[in-house]
Design an enzyme around this catalytic site. Structure first.
Site, PDB file in Angstrom:
ATOM      1  N   GLU A 104       0.842  -1.196   0.000  1.00 23.15           N
ATOM      2  CA  GLU A 104       0.000   0.000   0.000  1.00 23.15           C
ATOM      3  C   GLU A 104       0.874   1.241   0.000  1.00 23.15           C
ATOM      4  OE1 GLU A 104      -3.091  -0.194   3.009  1.00 23.15           O
ATOM      5  OE2 GLU A 104      -3.204   1.980   3.153  1.00 23.15           O
ATOM      6  N   ASP A 113       0.308   5.344   0.467  1.00 20.88           N
ATOM      7  CA  ASP A 113      -0.766   6.233   0.947  1.00 20.88           C
ATOM      8  C   ASP A 113      -0.452   7.707   0.957  1.00 20.88           C
ATOM      9  OD1 ASP A 113      -2.462   4.230   1.962  1.00 20.88           O
ATOM     10  OD2 ASP A 113      -1.287   4.071   3.786  1.00 20.88           O
ATOM     11  N   GLU A 131      -2.688  10.638   2.836  1.00 17.23           N
ATOM     12  CA  GLU A 131      -3.897  10.953   3.609  1.00 17.23           C
ATOM     13  C   GLU A 131      -3.794  12.409   4.038  1.00 17.23           C
ATOM     14  OE1 GLU A 131      -5.461   6.878   5.610  1.00 17.23           O
ATOM     15  OE2 GLU A 131      -3.843   7.860   6.691  1.00 17.23           O
TER      16      GLU A 131
END
Ligand SMILES: *[C@@H]1O[C@H](CO)[C@@H](O)[C@H](O)[C@H]1NC(C)=O
Ligand SMILES: *[C@@H]1O[C@H](CO)[C@@H](O)[C@H](O)[C@H]1NC(C)=O
Length: 295
Positions: A106, A108, A110
């Site tokens: 993953e 990311d 955010e």
């Protein structure tokens, strides 16, 4: 013996060459109707303007989210985002790549909301084989709610690089030789979502979401994937050595290295590699390995 290996060598080569010409990278240039599915939020995610714009919203009952139709194994992904304006404290807007299963990879972005006038935090993480704990956080050098800005993930066999408006903010190198797993054989989809995380997002959870401000809305535009599409167990980029796209072998040149250092010096809020207290057994290997080429 299978059909292909039964052919004479020259013929095999021809066959491979034909496949390469037929199916190099797939570049998709931003139509949300074609590229993504809104997967949750019961109408809170909307595709507008003939697929040119997508909005996600969040209220007390639910957030919302969408994901790419395609799965990718390597690519350069660009998305333009305009984040929740005003009092966005407690909200998180996420934009990430993720594979399936319990040993997933993953990458990311955010965006942690804040009270009006207080800065958003860009929170980044990289998971390999289901293990993350690699957070780096940044402030931005502009107001991400006033206009659209481009957030990019470059993911190729050697590097994962996070960019904001073309400026690198973080690099995760392939350090498999030092024993650090690298995302390289699990295809990932692109996901975006807007959700409530007021147990941790703003000032570590001290500032809660003000539901009187709901619904909260974030906007997305121009998703571009210059990427290898993974379909039926095969990549649209037949093999590493055949790949001729710039992004496939891209790395940070010396001027980009300078920009990265500048961003990290001026805007970095948190770096797991500097958090020795958190890792009493010693910092993760990737934090301590020096790279021959660039350090
Ligand atoms: C919110 O604003 C406060 C005060 O400026 C700051 O300490 C914090 O890092 C900001 N961002 C988040 C997500 O908490
Ligand atoms: C859409 O994104 C691509 C890739 O980042 C960029 O080259 C292009 O200028 C963008 N288009 C608009 C209208 O912003």
């Amino acid at each position: 013996m299978d059909a292909v290996s039964a052919l004479p060598n020259a013929l095999q080569m021809l066959l491979v060459a034909a496949l390469v010409v037929q199916a190099l990278m797939v570049a998709s240039a931003g139509n949300f109707n074609q590229d993504v599915d809104i997967t949750w939020g019961d109408g809170r995610g909307k595709i507008l303007n003939d697929g040119q714009l997508l909005t996600l919203s969040l209220d007390k009952a639910s957030g919302s989210g969408f994901q790419s139709k395609n799965e990718f194994l390597y690519g350069k992904f660009d998305m333009q985002l305009k984040l929740v304006p005003g009092n966005s404290a407690g909200t998180v807007t996420a934009y990430y790549l993720k594979s399936q299963g319990s040993s997933w990879d993953e990458i990311d972005f955010e965006f942690l909301g804040n009270l009006s006038g207080d800065p958003y935090i860009v929170h980044t993480n990289v998971y390999t084989k289901g293990k993350g704990d690699r957070e780096q956080q940044f402030y931005l050098w502009f107001d991400p709610t006033a206009d659209f800005h481009t957030y990019s993930i470059l993911w190729n066999p050697g590097h994962v690089i996070f960019y904001v408006d073309g400026r690198p903010i973080r690099e995760f190198k392939n350090l498999e030789q030092a024993g650090v797993p690298y995302p390289k054989n699990q295809a990932m989809k692109m996901y975006c979502s807007l959700w409530n995380a007021d147990d941790w997002a703003t000032r570590g959870g001290q500032v809660k979401t003000d539901w009187s401000q709901a619904p909260f809305t974030a906007s997305f535009r121009n998703f571009t994937a210059n990427a290898c599409v993974w379909f039926n167990g095969a990549s649209s980029c037949p093999s590493d050595s055949f790949s001729n796209s710039a992004w496939f072998s891209q790395e940070l040149d010396s001027s980009s290295q300078k920009v990265l250092k500048w961003v990290q010096k001026k805007y970095m809020v948190y770096n797991y590699c500097k958090d020795a207290k958190r890792f009493p057994q010693g910092l993760p290997v990737e934090c301590t390995v020096r790279n021959r080429k660039t350090d």
